[in-house]
Structures are given as structure tokens and as C-alpha cells.
Scaffold this motif. Structure first.
Motif, PDB file in Angstrom:
ATOM      1  N   ASP A   1       0.816  -1.187  -0.043  1.00 48.95           N
ATOM      2  CA  ASP A   1      -0.049   0.012  -0.112  1.00 48.95           C
ATOM      3  C   ASP A   1       0.812   1.279  -0.002  1.00 48.95           C
ATOM      4  O   ASP A   1       1.569   1.429   0.783  1.00 48.95           O
ATOM      5  N   PRO A   2       0.913   2.278  -1.143  1.00 50.09           N
ATOM      6  CA  PRO A   2       1.766   3.378  -1.115  1.00 50.09           C
ATOM      7  C   PRO A   2       1.491   4.291  -0.033  1.00 50.09           C
ATOM      8  O   PRO A   2       2.353   5.213   0.313  1.00 50.09           O
ATOM      9  N   LEU A   3       0.284   4.562   0.431  1.00 47.76           N
ATOM     10  CA  LEU A   3       0.311   5.383   1.461  1.00 47.76           C
ATOM     11  C   LEU A   3       0.749   4.951   2.678  1.00 47.76           C
ATOM     12  O   LEU A   3       1.374   5.877   3.522  1.00 47.76           O
ATOM     13  N   ALA A   4       0.433   3.745   3.135  1.00 46.26           N
ATOM     14  CA  ALA A   4       1.124   3.379   4.215  1.00 46.26           C
ATOM     15  C   ALA A   4       2.741   3.090   4.235  1.00 46.26           C
ATOM     16  O   ALA A   4       3.342   3.524   5.141  1.00 46.26           O
ATOM     17  N   LEU A   5       3.223   2.868   3.077  1.00 41.39           N
ATOM     18  CA  LEU A   5       4.601   3.159   2.815  1.00 41.39           C
ATOM     19  C   LEU A   5       5.040   4.373   3.124  1.00 41.39           C
ATOM     20  O   LEU A   5       6.229   4.788   3.843  1.00 41.39           O
ATOM     21  N   ALA A   6       4.264   5.448   2.547  1.00 39.69           N
ATOM     22  CA  ALA A   6       4.760   7.054   2.683  1.00 39.69           C
ATOM     23  C   ALA A   6       4.754   7.214   4.161  1.00 39.69           C
ATOM     24  O   ALA A   6       5.776   8.108   4.526  1.00 39.69           O
ATOM     25  N   GLU A   7       3.957   6.561   4.907  1.00 37.94           N
ATOM     26  CA  GLU A   7       3.587   6.770   6.180  1.00 37.94           C
ATOM     27  C   GLU A   7       4.746   6.115   7.259  1.00 37.94           C
ATOM     28  O   GLU A   7       4.727   6.171   8.458  1.00 37.94           O
ATOM     29  N   GLY A   8       5.569   5.131   6.787  1.00 36.52           N
ATOM     30  CA  GLY A   8       6.714   4.295   7.288  1.00 36.52           C
ATOM     31  C   GLY A   8       6.128   3.021   7.600  1.00 36.52           C
ATOM     32  O   GLY A   8       6.913   2.393   8.503  1.00 36.52           O
ATOM     33  N   PHE A   9       4.885   2.646   7.200  1.00 40.99           N
ATOM     34  CA  PHE A   9       4.515   1.366   7.501  1.00 40.99           C
ATOM     35  C   PHE A   9       4.389   0.180   6.427  1.00 40.99           C
ATOM     36  O   PHE A   9       4.369   0.777   5.193  1.00 40.99           O
ATOM     37  N   VAL A  10       4.836  -1.046   6.495  1.00 46.34           N
ATOM     38  CA  VAL A  10       4.725  -1.866   5.342  1.00 46.34           C
ATOM     39  C   VAL A  10       3.451  -2.914   5.520  1.00 46.34           C
ATOM     40  O   VAL A  10       3.264  -3.473   6.337  1.00 46.34           O
ATOM     41  N   THR A  11       2.537  -2.497   4.486  1.00 46.42           N
ATOM     42  CA  THR A  11       1.345  -3.368   4.579  1.00 46.42           C
ATOM     43  C   THR A  11       0.634  -3.762   3.111  1.00 46.42           C
ATOM     44  O   THR A  11       0.969  -2.810   2.398  1.00 46.42           O
TER      45      THR A  11
END
Length: 139
Positions: free
Chosen positions: A81-91
């Protein structure tokens, strides 16, 4: 469903691979997202192995298109998920919640994440790319 990436991307769960069937995108055809603008279940007779993952396709033409240039059709960021990645989470993204952005297939964990990403895709995509490299989740 969470995604755990390591420094060794070969050990990462990716492409929204179903843990039971082992099919990328839960058995959906990656080319159909582009051609039909929606996820479609693939046919087990139209399988292809690429990047240590098994992909299914609706028909022979879609399989041939993917085989010719899989990087175009495979989910960008390995399905994270690119939003989660942008926020520092890997989902891992859900193959039913997607967007086509800049010619790339993006998967999202939730409809909210999809909405928020599409509100500012340029900056969020750049941050997601940076985080994907740091997390070992990019190709």
C-alpha cells in the motif's frame, strides 16, 4: 493482512500473494486491471511463473502481454500500500482495492488509504518509493 519485508526481498511476501493458493493478486489477472479496468479471476490453465510467484490470467493474450513485459503489469511496490509506505508502514494491499496511477497498478489496504493517496499522489508516491527502498520492498 500484513506484509513483512526484510533486507532480503526474496523472502518478502509480495504481490498480494494468497497464502493458501500461492497465486499473486489472490488469483486475479494483473493485465485485466489495465484492459478491463477491474480485477478479474484468472484461469488456472493460464498460469505463468515470474519473480518466484505464480500468476493467473483470464486468457492467453493477457498471459502473453504479461510475459512480454511483466514490470508494466505487476503491482508497483510489490503490492505494498503506497500510503502506508509513505507513512513508514509496510502493509500488503488488497487486490480488490486498487488504482491505476501513472501507468502503474497500485494496491491499497483500505478504501480510506486509496482515497487519501489519490488526494496527493505525486508527493505520496515519491515518499512511498523512498520508503520501499529503505524497507527492501521494491523490485
Amino acid at each position: 493482512m500484513a506484509l513483512v519485508c526484510t533486507a532480503d526481498p526474496a523472502r518478502a511476501t509480495d504481490y498480494a500473494t494468497d497464502p493458501v493458493s500461492g497465486y499473486a493478486l489472490g488469483g486475479r489477472d494483473p493485465v485485466a486491471y489495465f484492459v478491463d479496468r477491474m480485477p478479474r479471476e484468472g484461469d488456472r490453465r493460464q498460469e505463468l511463473r515470474w519473480d518466484d510467484t505464480v500468476w493467473m490470467f483470464v486468457n492467453e493474450g493477457n498471459r502473453a502481454a504479461f510475459e512480454k513485459d511483466p514490470q508494466i503489469y505487476a503491482p508497483h511496490l510489490r503490492g505494498c500500500d503506497p500510503l502506508a509506505l509513505a507513512e513508514g508502514f509496510v502493509t500488503i494491499g488488497n487486490p480488490l482495492i486498487f488504482a491505476l496511477h501513472d501507468g502503474r497498478l497500485l494496491l491499497f489496504h483500505s478504501e480510506i488509504n486509496r482515497f487519501l493517496f489519490l488526494s496527493d499522489p505525486a508527493s505520496l508516491q515519491a515518499e512511498a518509493e523512498t520508503q520501499a527502498l529503505a524497507q527492501g520492498c521494491s523490485r
